[in-house]
Design a protein around this motif. Structure first.
Motif, PDB file in Angstrom:
ATOM      1  N   ILE B   8       0.895  -1.355  -0.239  1.00  0.00           N
ATOM      2  CA  ILE B   8      -0.278  -0.137   0.040  1.00  0.00           C
ATOM      3  C   ILE B   8       0.823   1.160  -0.308  1.00  0.00           C
ATOM      4  O   ILE B   8       1.695   1.692   1.161  1.00  0.00           O
ATOM      5  CB  ILE B   8      -0.719  -0.050   0.990  1.00  0.00           C
ATOM      6  CG1 ILE B   8      -1.870  -1.570   1.301  1.00  0.00           C
ATOM      7  CG2 ILE B   8      -1.940   1.629   0.967  1.00  0.00           C
ATOM      8  CD1 ILE B   8      -2.857  -1.198   2.626  1.00  0.00           C
ATOM      9  N   ASN B   9       0.797   1.636  -1.133  1.00  0.00           N
ATOM     10  CA  ASN B   9       1.329   3.013  -1.202  1.00  0.00           C
ATOM     11  C   ASN B   9       3.468   2.506  -0.963  1.00  0.00           C
ATOM     12  O   ASN B   9       3.729   3.578  -0.241  1.00  0.00           O
ATOM     13  CB  ASN B   9       0.903   4.428  -0.486  1.00  0.00           C
ATOM     14  CG  ASN B   9      -0.459   5.006  -0.439  1.00  0.00           C
ATOM     15  OD1 ASN B   9      -0.858   4.898  -1.425  1.00  0.00           O
ATOM     16  ND2 ASN B   9      -0.814   4.674   0.690  1.00  0.00           N
ATOM     17  N   LEU B  33      -6.251   4.170   7.221  1.00  0.00           N
ATOM     18  CA  LEU B  33      -5.979   5.395   5.803  1.00  0.00           C
ATOM     19  C   LEU B  33      -7.662   6.021   5.468  1.00  0.00           C
ATOM     20  O   LEU B  33      -8.508   5.656   4.736  1.00  0.00           O
ATOM     21  CB  LEU B  33      -5.314   4.526   4.722  1.00  0.00           C
ATOM     22  CG  LEU B  33      -4.404   3.820   4.685  1.00  0.00           C
ATOM     23  CD1 LEU B  33      -3.908   3.000   3.888  1.00  0.00           C
ATOM     24  CD2 LEU B  33      -3.125   5.059   4.771  1.00  0.00           C
ATOM     25  N   VAL B  50      -9.930   3.896  -5.904  1.00  0.00           N
ATOM     26  CA  VAL B  50      -7.954   3.584  -6.001  1.00  0.00           C
ATOM     27  C   VAL B  50      -7.476   2.868  -6.752  1.00  0.00           C
ATOM     28  O   VAL B  50      -8.181   2.673  -7.674  1.00  0.00           O
ATOM     29  CB  VAL B  50      -7.907   2.504  -4.008  1.00  0.00           C
ATOM     30  CG1 VAL B  50      -8.250   3.307  -3.165  1.00  0.00           C
ATOM     31  CG2 VAL B  50      -8.721   1.412  -4.431  1.00  0.00           C
ATOM     32  N   ASP B  71      -1.378  -4.219  -5.841  1.00  0.00           N
ATOM     33  CA  ASP B  71       0.023  -2.888  -4.977  1.00  0.00           C
ATOM     34  C   ASP B  71      -1.379  -2.248  -5.029  1.00  0.00           C
ATOM     35  O   ASP B  71      -2.436  -1.913  -5.768  1.00  0.00           O
ATOM     36  CB  ASP B  71       0.867  -2.767  -6.131  1.00  0.00           C
ATOM     37  CG  ASP B  71       1.581  -1.342  -6.166  1.00  0.00           C
ATOM     38  OD1 ASP B  71       2.113  -0.978  -5.182  1.00  0.00           O
ATOM     39  OD2 ASP B  71       1.156  -0.921  -6.925  1.00  0.00           O
ATOM     40  N   VAL B  73      -2.334   2.124  -4.216  1.00  0.00           N
ATOM     41  CA  VAL B  73      -2.162   3.575  -4.409  1.00  0.00           C
ATOM     42  C   VAL B  73      -3.180   4.126  -3.474  1.00  0.00           C
ATOM     43  O   VAL B  73      -4.627   4.261  -4.264  1.00  0.00           O
ATOM     44  CB  VAL B  73      -1.708   3.634  -5.420  1.00  0.00           C
ATOM     45  CG1 VAL B  73      -1.453   5.506  -5.468  1.00  0.00           C
ATOM     46  CG2 VAL B  73      -0.089   3.065  -6.174  1.00  0.00           C
ATOM     47  N   THR B  74      -3.504   4.659  -2.679  1.00  0.00           N
ATOM     48  CA  THR B  74      -4.322   5.671  -2.045  1.00  0.00           C
ATOM     49  C   THR B  74      -4.028   7.307  -1.918  1.00  0.00           C
ATOM     50  O   THR B  74      -3.172   7.398  -2.688  1.00  0.00           O
ATOM     51  CB  THR B  74      -4.621   5.775  -0.247  1.00  0.00           C
ATOM     52  OG1 THR B  74      -3.930   5.269   0.049  1.00  0.00           O
ATOM     53  CG2 THR B  74      -4.854   3.952  -0.543  1.00  0.00           C
ATOM     54  N   GLU B  76      -3.051   8.649   0.270  1.00  0.00           N
ATOM     55  CA  GLU B  76      -2.132   9.012   0.981  1.00  0.00           C
ATOM     56  C   GLU B  76      -0.256   9.143  -0.238  1.00  0.00           C
ATOM     57  O   GLU B  76      -0.198   9.345   1.563  1.00  0.00           O
ATOM     58  CB  GLU B  76      -2.087   8.538   2.613  1.00  0.00           C
ATOM     59  CG  GLU B  76      -3.133   8.773   3.373  1.00  0.00           C
ATOM     60  CD  GLU B  76      -4.627   8.307   2.931  1.00  0.00           C
ATOM     61  OE1 GLU B  76      -4.902   7.631   2.041  1.00  0.00           O
ATOM     62  OE2 GLU B  76      -5.529   7.847   3.921  1.00  0.00           O
ATOM     63  N   GLY B  77      -0.692   8.038  -0.382  1.00  0.00           N
ATOM     64  CA  GLY B  77       0.071   7.615  -1.319  1.00  0.00           C
ATOM     65  C   GLY B  77       0.515   8.615  -2.998  1.00  0.00           C
ATOM     66  O   GLY B  77       1.767   8.786  -2.987  1.00  0.00           O
ATOM     67  N   VAL B  78      -0.061   9.975  -2.639  1.00  0.00           N
ATOM     68  CA  VAL B  78       0.356  11.257  -4.066  1.00  0.00           C
ATOM     69  C   VAL B  78       1.543  11.926  -4.355  1.00  0.00           C
ATOM     70  O   VAL B  78       2.016  11.935  -4.515  1.00  0.00           O
ATOM     71  CB  VAL B  78      -1.486  10.634  -4.753  1.00  0.00           C
ATOM     72  CG1 VAL B  78      -1.168  11.929  -5.766  1.00  0.00           C
ATOM     73  CG2 VAL B  78      -2.376   9.840  -4.680  1.00  0.00           C
ATOM     74  N   GLN B  80       4.749  13.922  -2.672  1.00  0.00           N
ATOM     75  CA  GLN B  80       5.759  13.193  -2.692  1.00  0.00           C
ATOM     76  C   GLN B  80       6.773  13.942  -2.045  1.00  0.00           C
ATOM     77  O   GLN B  80       6.377  15.280  -2.307  1.00  0.00           O
ATOM     78  CB  GLN B  80       6.165  13.095  -3.985  1.00  0.00           C
ATOM     79  CG  GLN B  80       5.648  11.792  -5.230  1.00  0.00           C
ATOM     80  CD  GLN B  80       5.787  10.293  -4.578  1.00  0.00           C
ATOM     81  OE1 GLN B  80       6.589   9.695  -4.171  1.00  0.00           O
ATOM     82  NE2 GLN B  80       5.191   9.446  -4.959  1.00  0.00           N
ATOM     83  N   MET B 108      -7.540  10.194  -7.704  1.00  0.00           N
ATOM     84  CA  MET B 108      -7.118   8.959  -7.856  1.00  0.00           C
ATOM     85  C   MET B 108      -7.333   8.334 -10.079  1.00  0.00           C
ATOM     86  O   MET B 108      -6.389   7.888 -10.440  1.00  0.00           O
ATOM     87  CB  MET B 108      -7.772   7.868  -7.469  1.00  0.00           C
ATOM     88  CG  MET B 108      -6.898   8.235  -6.080  1.00  0.00           C
ATOM     89  SD  MET B 108      -5.697   8.243  -5.432  1.00  0.00           S
ATOM     90  CE  MET B 108      -4.290   7.085  -6.370  1.00  0.00           C
TER      91      MET B 108
END
Lengths: 337, 155
Positions: B8-9, B33, B50, B71, B73-74, B76-78, B80, B108
């Motif tokens: 996740i992320n 999350l 997501v 894998d 990605v939410t 929260e993982g966008v 950087q 997303m």
């Protein structure tokens, strides 16, 4: 959020990795088992707790039910192939763009990433009385709540009603019927291959079922013969909202034209009746005629003969007449005076 | 309960889930999350979108037990290193956020779309975002923001 819908009632989950294993499990649990394909229809039932299966058989791990492969000059599409995979497949786009077009009209982009072709043709009807768990005919009860003077039946059937007036909601089904597809079933007595249009079961035959699958059976794949590869196609879907909505009506046709006249044609509509309808009378009437406006007009008139509207869905009659007219005779350019 | 290993992320996570649990529930209630939003919970609104192996899907219609080894990605993982992604930055800049509830899902969907469409036209953007409902701003500013993000990313 007034109501938390995200919680399903517990069930035993079985995750077979081969079709044979899936069939063994389905045979063992029979009517207690729920087949989970993409989950788009299933989770609706399970979250609303209208259906409470003891056992869910998840087909997502059965790789042999996925993918698109060449078959006899046509294509064989595994039942667990997603609608996005179908829409984006080069072979489908090149020869059977009717199907790509139809599945692109299903629901939303996110749903097409998970919904499967097998699920799309096997999903249950969307009549809200039935989906809400009311004890209607289709739910083995003794009345229809939609077919009353005040019933909400704008979306319901104009053909083929028999106690139940719900319509079949699939967008891919009429395209598959127009392409002359065959459905490959795995049953206890072995493999069974049937014509697409024969897969669907109307209330006149058995009111609590929507297709041929008996407990223990599996829809394994859908074969598209080469007959109409690269033919002239037409698909149109009318719905209230251009995304997500089920069809108020859709039409699909596949046609071979030569020497200016229709050599062969297959035509189907959905959301007009409890099963997708193949319009054989129209097919026979337009064969040998030019695919022009007057043939289209005749086809449209013929298509709606015998339609019986309910209280609030008479609009479907001119709608179907026009969709069939366009499918056979082409679309007139809009004129804005 | 089923033990799942998923990414996740970018981080490997192990989580115990129930067979009848959705990814939306697992993300919010087991992994905290809560950026992924429950909306209609029946697949109609897109607010729980997501990325599952790079493709936008609805977490409310995804069984967690099917996500083993995948894998995810939410929202929260966008970002950087504390920097907003161009899509997020442009949504803010163009005033495409009002209550913000639909925004994580829109981000997303837009991310996956822009990865494959470097120079999208307005109709492409509208078609790509068709599965995400916004009740506040109207869609003009959202489309404008996604197009501006595409331009920013192409630079």
């Amino acid at each position: 959020m007034a109501v938390v819908r995200d919680i399903m009632a517990p069930f035993d989950l079985l995750q077979p990795s081969t079709a044979a294993e899936a069939q063994r499990l389905l045979a063992r649990y029979g009517a207690d088992a729920w087949v989970l394909a993409g989950g788009m229809d299933s989770f609706d039932w399970l979250k609303d707790r209208i259906k409470k299966p003891a056992v869910v058989v998840d087909l997502s791990g059965v790789t042999e039910l996925r993918g698109i492969r060449p078959w006899n000059g046509g294509l064989e599409i595994g039942a667990m192939t997603t609608l996005a995979e179908v829409a984006n497949h080069p072979g489908v786009q090149k020869n059977f763009s009717l199907l790509a077009d139809a599945v692109r009209h299903v629901a939303s982009p996110q749903i097409r990433n998970q919904a499967t072709l097998g699920g799309n043709v096997s999903q249950d009807v969307r009549c809200w009385y039935y989906r809400a768990g009311w004890p209607c005919y289709r739910a083995a009860g003794e009345t229809c709540f939609a077919d009353t003077p005040v019933g909400r039946n704008r979306e319901h059937a104009i053909f083929g009603a028999d106690r139940c007036v719900a319509v079949h909601p699939s967008d891919s089904a009429p395209a598959l019927i127009a392409l002359g597809a065959q459905f490959v079933l795995r049953t206890a007595s072995g493999e069974r291959v049937i014509e697409a249009e024969d897969y669907f079961v109307g209330p006149n035959r058995e009111i609590t079922r929507i297709n041929l699958l008996q407990p223990g059976d599996l829809l394994a794949s859908i074969r598209i013969p080469s007959d109409f590869a690269g033919a002239r196609f037409y698909f149109e879907k009318v719905r209230d909202r251009n995304v997500w909505d089920f069809p108020l009506l859709n039409v699909a046709s596949a046609m071979r034209v030569s020497g200016g006249v229709i050599q062969s044609v297959r035509l189907a509509v959905n959301a007009a009746a409890p099963t997708p309808l193949r319009l054989r009378r129209v097919e026979a009437a337009v064969a040998g005629k030019p695919p022009d406006a007057s043939t289209g007009a005749m086809a449209g008139e013929l298509a709606v003969q015998g339609a019986v509207p309910l209280q609030f869905n008479a609009f479907k009659i001119p709608l179907m007449r026009n969709l069939v007219k366009r499918a056979i005779g082409g679309v007139e350019k809009a004129v804005w005076a | 309960m089923v033990q799942l290993k998923l990414t996740i992320n970018g981080f490997g996570r192990e989580v115990l889930v129930q067979a009848h649990e959705t990814l939306l529930f697992t993300l919010r209630e087991r992994l905290a999350l809560t950026g992924t939003k429950p909306g209609c919970e029946q697949g109609a609104c897109g607010s729980c979108t997501v990325l599952l192996d790079g493709r936008p899907v609805l977490a409310c219609l995804t069984a967690s037990v099917r996500c083993g080894g995948k894998d995810i990605v939410t929202i929260e993982g966008v970002e950087q290193n504390g920097e907003l992604h161009p899509v997020q930055r442009q949504l803010v800049a163009k005033g495409a956020i009002q209550c913000g509830y639909c925004t994580p899902g829109i981000v997303m969907t837009a991310l996956a779309f822009l990865r494959e469409n470097r120079r999208p036209g307005e109709n492409d953007i509208r078609a790509a975002l068709a599965g995400n409902v916004c009740r506040c701003t109207g869609y003009a500013k959202i489309v404008e923001a996604v197009r501006a993000a595409a331009e920013e990313m192409a630079r």
